[in-house]
Design a protein around this motif. Structure first.
Motif, PDB file in Angstrom:
ATOM      1  N   THR A 294     -20.925 -72.763  63.689  1.00 20.52           N
ATOM      2  CA  THR A 294     -21.425 -73.349  64.926  1.00 20.52           C
ATOM      3  C   THR A 294     -21.006 -74.817  64.966  1.00 20.52           C
ATOM      4  OG1 THR A 294     -23.515 -74.044  63.908  1.00 20.52           O
ATOM      5  CG2 THR A 294     -23.427 -71.810  64.840  1.00 20.52           C
ATOM      6  N   SER A 295     -21.367 -75.491  66.025  1.00 24.58           N
ATOM      7  CA  SER A 295     -21.046 -76.912  66.129  1.00 24.58           C
ATOM      8  C   SER A 295     -21.704 -77.704  64.998  1.00 24.58           C
ATOM      9  CB  SER A 295     -21.500 -77.451  67.486  1.00 24.58           C
ATOM     10  OG  SER A 295     -22.896 -77.238  67.669  1.00 24.58           O
ATOM     11  N   TYR A 296     -22.870 -77.246  64.551  1.00 25.66           N
ATOM     12  CA  TYR A 296     -23.533 -77.913  63.433  1.00 25.66           C
ATOM     13  C   TYR A 296     -22.654 -77.834  62.185  1.00 25.66           C
ATOM     14  CZ  TYR A 296     -26.919 -78.903  59.756  1.00 25.66           C
ATOM     15  OH  TYR A 296     -27.555 -79.435  58.663  1.00 25.66           O
ATOM     16  N   CYS A 297     -22.070 -76.657  61.927  1.00 24.75           N
ATOM     17  CA  CYS A 297     -21.227 -76.468  60.748  1.00 24.75           C
ATOM     18  C   CYS A 297     -20.006 -77.383  60.790  1.00 24.75           C
ATOM     19  CB  CYS A 297     -20.772 -75.015  60.653  1.00 24.75           C
ATOM     20  SG  CYS A 297     -22.124 -73.811  60.550  1.00 24.75           S
ATOM     21  N   ARG A 298     -19.478 -77.626  61.976  1.00 28.81           N
ATOM     22  CA  ARG A 298     -18.248 -78.418  62.100  1.00 28.81           C
ATOM     23  C   ARG A 298     -18.503 -79.920  61.951  1.00 28.81           C
ATOM     24  NH1 ARG A 298     -17.977 -74.387  66.076  1.00 28.81           N
ATOM     25  NH2 ARG A 298     -16.407 -72.792  65.592  1.00 28.81           N
ATOM     26  N   SER A 299     -19.753 -80.311  61.917  1.00 26.51           N
ATOM     27  CA  SER A 299     -20.059 -81.737  61.795  1.00 26.51           C
ATOM     28  C   SER A 299     -20.927 -82.076  60.583  1.00 26.51           C
ATOM     29  CB  SER A 299     -20.771 -82.239  63.063  1.00 26.51           C
ATOM     30  OG  SER A 299     -21.955 -81.494  63.306  1.00 26.51           O
ATOM     31  N   ASN A 300     -21.376 -81.062  59.831  1.00 26.88           N
ATOM     32  CA  ASN A 300     -22.239 -81.304  58.681  1.00 26.88           C
ATOM     33  C   ASN A 300     -21.745 -80.516  57.466  1.00 26.88           C
ATOM     34  OD1 ASN A 300     -24.890 -82.782  59.777  1.00 26.88           O
ATOM     35  ND2 ASN A 300     -24.227 -81.288  61.312  1.00 26.88           N
ATOM     36  N   MET A 301     -21.635 -81.209  56.337  1.00 21.91           N
ATOM     37  CA  MET A 301     -21.224 -80.556  55.105  1.00 21.91           C
ATOM     38  C   MET A 301     -22.454 -80.003  54.386  1.00 21.91           C
ATOM     39  SD  MET A 301     -18.932 -79.583  53.003  1.00 21.91           S
ATOM     40  CE  MET A 301     -17.486 -80.481  53.586  1.00 21.91           C
ATOM     41  N   PRO A 302     -22.543 -78.694  54.189  1.00 25.24           N
ATOM     42  CA  PRO A 302     -23.728 -78.128  53.529  1.00 25.24           C
ATOM     43  C   PRO A 302     -23.749 -78.436  52.036  1.00 25.24           C
ATOM     44  CG  PRO A 302     -22.095 -76.421  53.909  1.00 25.24           C
ATOM     45  CD  PRO A 302     -21.569 -77.657  54.585  1.00 25.24           C
ATOM     46  N   ARG A 303     -24.934 -78.628  51.496  1.00 29.14           N
ATOM     47  CA  ARG A 303     -25.107 -78.858  50.062  1.00 29.14           C
ATOM     48  C   ARG A 303     -25.450 -77.541  49.373  1.00 29.14           C
ATOM     49  NH1 ARG A 303     -29.184 -81.612  48.370  1.00 29.14           N
ATOM     50  NH2 ARG A 303     -30.482 -81.452  50.249  1.00 29.14           N
ATOM     51  N   LEU A 304     -25.112 -77.470  48.094  1.00 29.67           N
ATOM     52  CA  LEU A 304     -25.435 -76.279  47.304  1.00 29.67           C
ATOM     53  C   LEU A 304     -26.920 -76.319  46.964  1.00 29.67           C
ATOM     54  CD1 LEU A 304     -24.014 -73.808  45.909  1.00 29.67           C
ATOM     55  CD2 LEU A 304     -23.969 -75.188  43.832  1.00 29.67           C
ATOM     56  N   LEU A 305     -27.680 -75.400  47.550  1.00 26.63           N
ATOM     57  CA  LEU A 305     -29.127 -75.396  47.393  1.00 26.63           C
ATOM     58  C   LEU A 305     -29.595 -74.130  46.696  1.00 26.63           C
ATOM     59  CD1 LEU A 305     -30.139 -76.679  50.948  1.00 26.63           C
ATOM     60  CD2 LEU A 305     -29.909 -78.020  48.842  1.00 26.63           C
ATOM     61  N   LEU A 306     -30.647 -74.271  45.916  1.00 24.88           N
ATOM     62  CA  LEU A 306     -31.222 -73.143  45.200  1.00 24.88           C
ATOM     63  C   LEU A 306     -31.981 -72.253  46.180  1.00 24.88           C
ATOM     64  CD1 LEU A 306     -31.651 -71.959  42.327  1.00 24.88           C
ATOM     65  CD2 LEU A 306     -33.817 -73.223  42.261  1.00 24.88           C
ATOM     66  N   GLN A 307     -31.716 -70.943  46.131  1.00 25.99           N
ATOM     67  CA  GLN A 307     -32.364 -69.982  47.013  1.00 25.99           C
ATOM     68  C   GLN A 307     -33.537 -69.301  46.303  1.00 25.99           C
ATOM     69  OE1 GLN A 307     -30.925 -69.754  50.325  1.00 25.99           O
ATOM     70  NE2 GLN A 307     -30.024 -71.580  49.360  1.00 25.99           N
ATOM     71  N   ASP A 308     -34.312 -68.548  47.082  1.00 21.63           N
ATOM     72  CA  ASP A 308     -35.488 -67.881  46.528  1.00 21.63           C
ATOM     73  C   ASP A 308     -35.138 -66.907  45.414  1.00 21.63           C
ATOM     74  OD1 ASP A 308     -37.078 -69.258  48.299  1.00 21.63           O
ATOM     75  OD2 ASP A 308     -37.158 -67.641  49.780  1.00 21.63           O
ATOM     76  N   GLY A 310     -32.808 -67.295  43.243  1.00 22.42           N
ATOM     77  CA  GLY A 310     -32.243 -67.992  42.104  1.00 22.42           C
ATOM     78  C   GLY A 310     -30.779 -68.349  42.218  1.00 22.42           C
ATOM     79  N   ARG A 311     -30.098 -67.864  43.226  1.00 19.17           N
ATOM     80  CA  ARG A 311     -28.684 -68.206  43.394  1.00 19.17           C
ATOM     81  C   ARG A 311     -28.548 -69.563  44.057  1.00 19.17           C
ATOM     82  NH1 ARG A 311     -25.947 -63.883  46.991  1.00 19.17           N
ATOM     83  NH2 ARG A 311     -27.785 -62.629  46.519  1.00 19.17           N
ATOM     84  N   GLY A 312     -27.367 -70.172  43.925  1.00 18.18           N
ATOM     85  CA  GLY A 312     -27.051 -71.386  44.652  1.00 18.18           C
ATOM     86  C   GLY A 312     -26.198 -71.042  45.854  1.00 18.18           C
ATOM     87  N   LEU A 313     -26.453 -71.672  46.995  1.00 16.73           N
ATOM     88  CA  LEU A 313     -25.731 -71.333  48.226  1.00 16.73           C
ATOM     89  C   LEU A 313     -25.550 -72.587  49.065  1.00 16.73           C
ATOM     90  CD1 LEU A 313     -24.584 -69.011  50.003  1.00 16.73           C
ATOM     91  CD2 LEU A 313     -26.869 -68.805  51.016  1.00 16.73           C
ATOM     92  N   ALA A 314     -24.323 -72.780  49.561  1.00 23.00           N
ATOM     93  CA  ALA A 314     -24.013 -73.920  50.426  1.00 23.00           C
ATOM     94  C   ALA A 314     -23.555 -73.397  51.778  1.00 23.00           C
ATOM     95  CB  ALA A 314     -22.930 -74.794  49.787  1.00 23.00           C
TER      96      ALA A 314
END
Length: 337
Positions: A294-308, A310-314
């Protein structure tokens, strides 16, 4: 993840730039003692550069920042003498093309003996005996006869076995295998994978397996890190990623795997290519190729975050968890069991 008592190697905020162009954007990664970790992704995603940088093997034009710790001992920026006590003895690395790593004018036995002399101080009859033991351990038939042969007298699979023997000469705590089966046929590839898994269990060493082959990774690894454009975008256990990949890039890798059973279907490719690091994007690096962007994705770099789980996801818009067996990932997981 946080550093634990069992952690062997810890990378923190590891960045690499060539001539001012950043190609690795802050890698955080740990490898525990006896653990096998897979690094997967397309060519150019930074898998090999990560570990070449960690071991100080990049050319002088490379700028490396961040932290690389071996049992708490800082290696980033360490003098050459310090790194030479680590390379081969504590951390060993084997490469995908053994023919370019073996010296064509030296006999194989001498090359293994040199590694034993450098890392364990063995020489003469002791070095020869240990070299023969290593050749036998990695499955070289009739090692006494073949000890004095040259590299061109061995097959591609045997040369890779010899490279593994040389890597084991220093009795390393961690073995980094950089696409060691790429140039081998399917049968020999399976043998090398079985060998690596067996040696890991017998010696207790950690293993980092770098590959673009998801099937190979599933055979030898317990945990997987998916890299894209110099970043880790998803990491978790093999079971987590193979049964329910959440990042669109990870899902795309699995969707591109051909099915060996059932009706023939058109593969679902990932459009486009890995972005040129000389033209950095403001937002998510995968956004130009992602159908969920989305437009949000094209302007923001996601960080690698811990999920419920236990995996990491960006990812700002991850794939919803699928039912087991509904994806090519689950199909591949079942075929590898």
């Amino acid at each position: 993840m946080t550093m634990t008592a069992s952690s062997l190697v810890e990378l923190r905020a590891l960045r690499v730039a060539f001539d001012g162009v950043e190609v690795l954007h802050g890698i955080d990664l740990e490898v525990d003692r006896g653990e096998s970790v897979g690094l997967v992704g397309e060519s150019g995603c930074g898998k090999s550069v990560t570990w070449l940088a960690a071991l100080g093997l990049l050319p002088d034009k490379a700028s490396v920042t961040g932290s690389v710790r071996l049992e708490g001992r800082e290696l980033a920026g360490a003098p050459r003498q310090t790194l030479e006590t680590v390379r081969g003895k504590r951390i060993a690395m084997i490469f995908q093309d053994p023919s370019s790593s073996l010296n064509p004018v030296l006999r194989i036995g001498r090359q293994i003996a040199e590694a034993l002399g450098a890392h364990r101080g063995l020489s003469g009859a002791a070095a020869r005996a240990e070299a023969l033991r290593l050749m036998d351990m990695v499955g070289i038939p009739d090692p006494r006869r073949r000890f004095d042969q040259y590299a061109h007298e061995f097959s591609g699979g045997q040369c890779q076995r010899l490279m593994i023997a040389m890597a084991l000469a220093g009795e390393p705590d961690l073995l980094i295998a950089d696409e060691p089966t790429t140039a081998l046929d399917a049968t020999i590839q399976a043998q090398i994978l079985d060998l690596l898994a067996r040696l890991k269990d017998e010696t207790g060493m950690g293993l980092v397996f770098i590959s673009h082959d998801l099937g190979a990774v599933s055979q030898v690894c317990e945990r997987v890190c998916v890299m894209y454009a110099g970043r880790i975008v998803e990491q978790g256990t093999v079971e987590q990623l193979f049964s329910a990949p959440r990042h669109p890039y990870t899902r795309g890798l699995f969707d591109a795997i051909p099915r060996l059973d059932g009706p023939r279907e058109r593969l679902i490719p990932i459009p486009g290519t890995v972005p040129d690091p000389r033209e950095p994007l403001q937002g998510c690096s995968f956004a130009p190729r992602c159908t969920r962007a989305t437009s949000y994705c094209r302007s923001n770099m996601p960080r690698l975050l811990l999920q419920d789980d236990g995996r990491g996801l960006a990812c700002a818009h991850p794939v919803e968890p699928a039912q087991k067996g509904s994806t090519r990932a689950a199909i591949l997981e079942d075929t590898m069991q």
